[in-house]
Motif scaffolding. Structure first.
Motif, short mmCIF file in Angstrom:
data_model
loop_
_atom_site.label_atom_id
_atom_site.label_comp_id
_atom_site.label_asym_id
_atom_site.label_seq_id
_atom_site.Cartn_x
_atom_site.Cartn_y
_atom_site.Cartn_z
N PRO A 115 15.97 -15.12 5.77
CA PRO A 115 15.39 -14.75 7.07
C PRO A 115 16.36 -13.93 7.92
CG PRO A 115 16.16 -17.00 7.15
CD PRO A 115 16.43 -16.53 5.74
N ASP A 116 16.70 -12.74 7.44
CA ASP A 116 17.70 -11.94 8.15
C ASP A 116 17.09 -10.78 8.93
OD1 ASP A 116 16.92 -10.27 6.12
OD2 ASP A 116 18.86 -10.22 5.11
N GLY A 117 15.75 -10.68 8.94
CA GLY A 117 15.10 -9.63 9.70
C GLY A 117 15.03 -8.29 9.01
N ASP A 118 15.55 -8.16 7.81
CA ASP A 118 15.52 -6.89 7.07
C ASP A 118 14.28 -6.90 6.18
OD1 ASP A 118 15.83 -4.74 5.34
OD2 ASP A 118 17.99 -5.03 5.10
N TRP A 119 13.23 -6.19 6.60
CA TRP A 119 11.97 -6.25 5.86
C TRP A 119 12.09 -5.64 4.47
CZ3 TRP A 119 9.39 -1.89 4.21
CH2 TRP A 119 9.70 -0.67 4.83
N ARG A 120 12.92 -4.61 4.33
CA ARG A 120 13.08 -4.00 3.00
C ARG A 120 13.74 -4.97 2.04
NH1 ARG A 120 14.53 -0.83 6.91
NH2 ARG A 120 13.48 1.14 7.34
N ALA A 121 14.79 -5.64 2.51
CA ALA A 121 15.48 -6.62 1.66
C ALA A 121 14.55 -7.77 1.30
CB ALA A 121 16.73 -7.15 2.36
N ALA A 122 13.73 -8.19 2.26
CA ALA A 122 12.80 -9.29 2.00
C ALA A 122 11.78 -8.90 0.94
CB ALA A 122 12.11 -9.69 3.29
N LEU A 123 11.22 -7.70 1.05
CA LEU A 123 10.21 -7.28 0.07
C LEU A 123 10.85 -7.04 -1.29
CD1 LEU A 123 7.81 -4.95 2.09
CD2 LEU A 123 7.79 -7.41 1.78
N ARG A 124 12.09 -6.54 -1.31
CA ARG A 124 12.79 -6.40 -2.59
C ARG A 124 12.97 -7.77 -3.25
NH1 ARG A 124 16.26 -2.85 0.29
NH2 ARG A 124 15.87 -0.65 -0.22
N SER A 125 13.41 -8.74 -2.46
CA SER A 125 13.63 -10.08 -3.00
C SER A 125 12.36 -10.67 -3.58
CB SER A 125 14.18 -10.99 -1.89
OG SER A 125 14.27 -12.32 -2.33
N LEU A 126 11.26 -10.54 -2.86
CA LEU A 126 9.98 -11.06 -3.34
C LEU A 126 9.51 -10.32 -4.58
CD1 LEU A 126 8.28 -11.50 0.14
CD2 LEU A 126 8.83 -13.36 -1.45
N ALA A 127 9.66 -9.01 -4.57
CA ALA A 127 9.21 -8.21 -5.72
C ALA A 127 9.99 -8.56 -6.97
CB ALA A 127 9.34 -6.72 -5.41
N HIS A 128 11.32 -8.63 -6.86
CA HIS A 128 12.13 -8.97 -8.02
C HIS A 128 11.88 -10.42 -8.45
CE1 HIS A 128 14.63 -5.38 -8.64
NE2 HIS A 128 14.56 -5.21 -7.33
N GLY A 129 11.61 -11.30 -7.48
CA GLY A 129 11.29 -12.68 -7.83
C GLY A 129 10.02 -12.77 -8.63
N LEU A 130 9.00 -11.99 -8.25
CA LEU A 130 7.75 -12.01 -8.99
C LEU A 130 7.95 -11.44 -10.39
CD1 LEU A 130 4.22 -11.37 -7.71
CD2 LEU A 130 4.96 -10.20 -9.78
N ARG A 131 8.69 -10.35 -10.50
CA ARG A 131 8.95 -9.76 -11.82
C ARG A 131 9.67 -10.76 -12.72
NH1 ARG A 131 13.55 -7.32 -14.00
NH2 ARG A 131 13.08 -6.01 -15.83
N GLU A 132 10.69 -11.42 -12.20
CA GLU A 132 11.45 -12.37 -13.01
C GLU A 132 10.57 -13.55 -13.44
OE1 GLU A 132 14.60 -13.18 -10.32
OE2 GLU A 132 15.49 -11.19 -10.57
N GLN A 191 -1.46 -2.52 5.13
CA GLN A 191 -1.36 -1.40 4.20
C GLN A 191 -0.03 -1.39 3.47
OE1 GLN A 191 -3.90 0.75 3.37
NE2 GLN A 191 -2.46 1.25 1.73
N ALA A 192 1.04 -1.68 4.20
CA ALA A 192 2.36 -1.71 3.56
C ALA A 192 2.43 -2.83 2.52
CB ALA A 192 3.45 -1.90 4.61
N ALA A 193 1.94 -4.01 2.88
CA ALA A 193 1.96 -5.13 1.94
C ALA A 193 1.12 -4.81 0.70
CB ALA A 193 1.44 -6.39 2.63
N HIS A 194 -0.04 -4.20 0.92
CA HIS A 194 -0.91 -3.85 -0.21
C HIS A 194 -0.24 -2.82 -1.12
CE1 HIS A 194 -4.53 -2.89 -2.49
NE2 HIS A 194 -4.27 -1.62 -2.26
N THR A 195 0.42 -1.85 -0.53
CA THR A 195 1.07 -0.79 -1.32
C THR A 195 2.18 -1.36 -2.19
OG1 THR A 195 0.56 0.87 0.38
CG2 THR A 195 2.34 1.38 -1.16
N VAL A 196 3.02 -2.20 -1.60
CA VAL A 196 4.12 -2.79 -2.36
C VAL A 196 3.56 -3.69 -3.46
CG1 VAL A 196 6.10 -4.35 -2.27
CG2 VAL A 196 5.77 -2.64 -0.47
N ASN A 197 2.56 -4.49 -3.12
CA ASN A 197 1.97 -5.40 -4.10
C ASN A 197 1.35 -4.65 -5.26
OD1 ASN A 197 1.30 -8.21 -4.76
ND2 ASN A 197 -0.83 -7.57 -4.47
#
Length: 240
Positions: free
Chosen positions: A93-110, A157-163
Motif C-alpha cells: 500500500p505505497d500509493g504507486d498504482w503502476r507498481a500495484a498493478l504490476r504486482s497483481l499482474a505478475h502474481g496472477l501470471r505466477e 477502463q484502466a482496470a479493464h485494459t490491464v486485465n
C-alpha cells in the motif's frame, strides 16, 4: 456465478451456503478439502480430470456426499479458481498504482503457471468469489483517487485494459507451453523445423514487415515479454 435455487425460490451462491455438519471418519469432508483434492487432480491432468466422482474417490468418499457441499461441477470450478486467486499476494500500500498493478499482474501470471488449468477459467463473466473480489478490489483501489483517475469511468477502463492484457498474455503463454509438450518441440526446435518454409515465404517479398521482425527483432523469454508488454500498457494508460 455458481448458484442453487433454494426451497423459497431464491438463488444462494455457493460462497454463502452453510456446509453440512462435520462428521467423523471414515472420511470427514469440508469444502476446503474438496477444493484441495480437485486442485491436485487438475494440477496433475488438467480440468478434464476433475469430476465430482473423481474428487470423491480421491477423498475416499461417496460422490453423493459432495452434494451437501456443492451442487455442480461449475460450482467446484468456481471454488477452485477462487482458491488460486487467494494465492496472489496483495500489493504494497505505497500509493504507486503502476507498481500495484504490476504486482497483481505478475502474481496472477505466477499463479496460472503453477496451475495451468486456471488460465482456462479466466475471462468471461467476472468471478464473484471472495478471493477473486479481493483481487479486483486491490486493482480498483490502486487506481481510485490516483492522479488522472478522477472518475469511475477512467478507473474502470484502466482496470479493464490491464486485465485484458494480462489474461490474453497468460493464456497465450500457457497455450504455447502446452503445444511444446504435446509436440515435443520447444521454440528452438520448432523454429529449426519450420525455418526453411518460412525463409521461402519471406524471400517472396510479400511479407516485408514480418521479414524485418524475424531477421532483426528481439526474441525475449516469456517473463521478459510479459513484463515489457505490461509496461507498454501502463505507459499508454499514463499518457491518456
Amino acid at each position: 456465478m455458481a448458484v442453487r435455487r433454494d426451497t423459497d425460490g431464491e438463488f444462494t451462491p455457493v460462497w454463502e451456503r452453510p456446509e453440512p455438519p462435520s462428521r467423523p471418519a471414515p472420511s470427514p469432508l469440508s469444502r476446503d478439502r474438496i477444493v484441495e483434492a480437485a486442485i491436485r487432480l487438475a494440477d496433475a491432468d488438467g480440468l478434464d480430470a476433475v469430476s465430482l466422482r473423481k474428487v470423491a474417490a480421491a477423498l475416499d468418499a461417496g460422490p453423493m456426499r459432495l452434494y451437501g457441499y456443492l451442487s455442480t461441477k461449475t460450482e467446484l470450478l468456481d471454488l477452485m479458481a477462487d482458491a488460486v486467486y487467494g494465492e496472489i499476494a496483495p500489493p504494497a500500500p505505497d500509493g504507486d498504482w503502476r507498481a500495484a498493478l504490476r504486482s497483481l499482474a505478475h502474481g496472477l501470471r505466477e499463479a496460472a503457471l503453477r496451475h495451468e488449468w486456471f488460465a482456462d477459467l479466466l475471462g468471461g463473466r467476472p468471478p464473484l468469489g471472495p478471493c477473486a473480489l479481493a483481487y479486483l478490489e486491490a486493482t480498483l483501489a490502486a487506481l481510485d483517487g490516483a492522479p488522472g483517475f478522477d472518475d469511475v469511468d477512467a478507473v474502470t477502463q484502466a482496470a479493464h485494459t490491464v486485465n485484458a492484457y494480462v489474461i490474453g498474455a497468460v493464456r497465450s503463454e500457457i497455450a504455447e507451453s502446452r503445444t511444446e509438450r504435446a509436440t515435443g518441440l520447444d521454440e528452438r526446435r520448432w523454429q529449426a523445423a519450420n525455418g526453411p518454409y518460412l525463409d521461402r515465404l519471406l524471400a517472396t517479398g510479400r511479407y516485408p514487415a514480418l521479414a524485418k521482425m524475424v531477421g532483426g527483432g528481439p526474441h525475449p523469454d516469456a517473463e521478459t515479454a510479459f513484463a515489457t508488454g505490461l509496461d507498454q500498457v501502463l505507459a499508454g494508460i499514463t499518457a491518456r
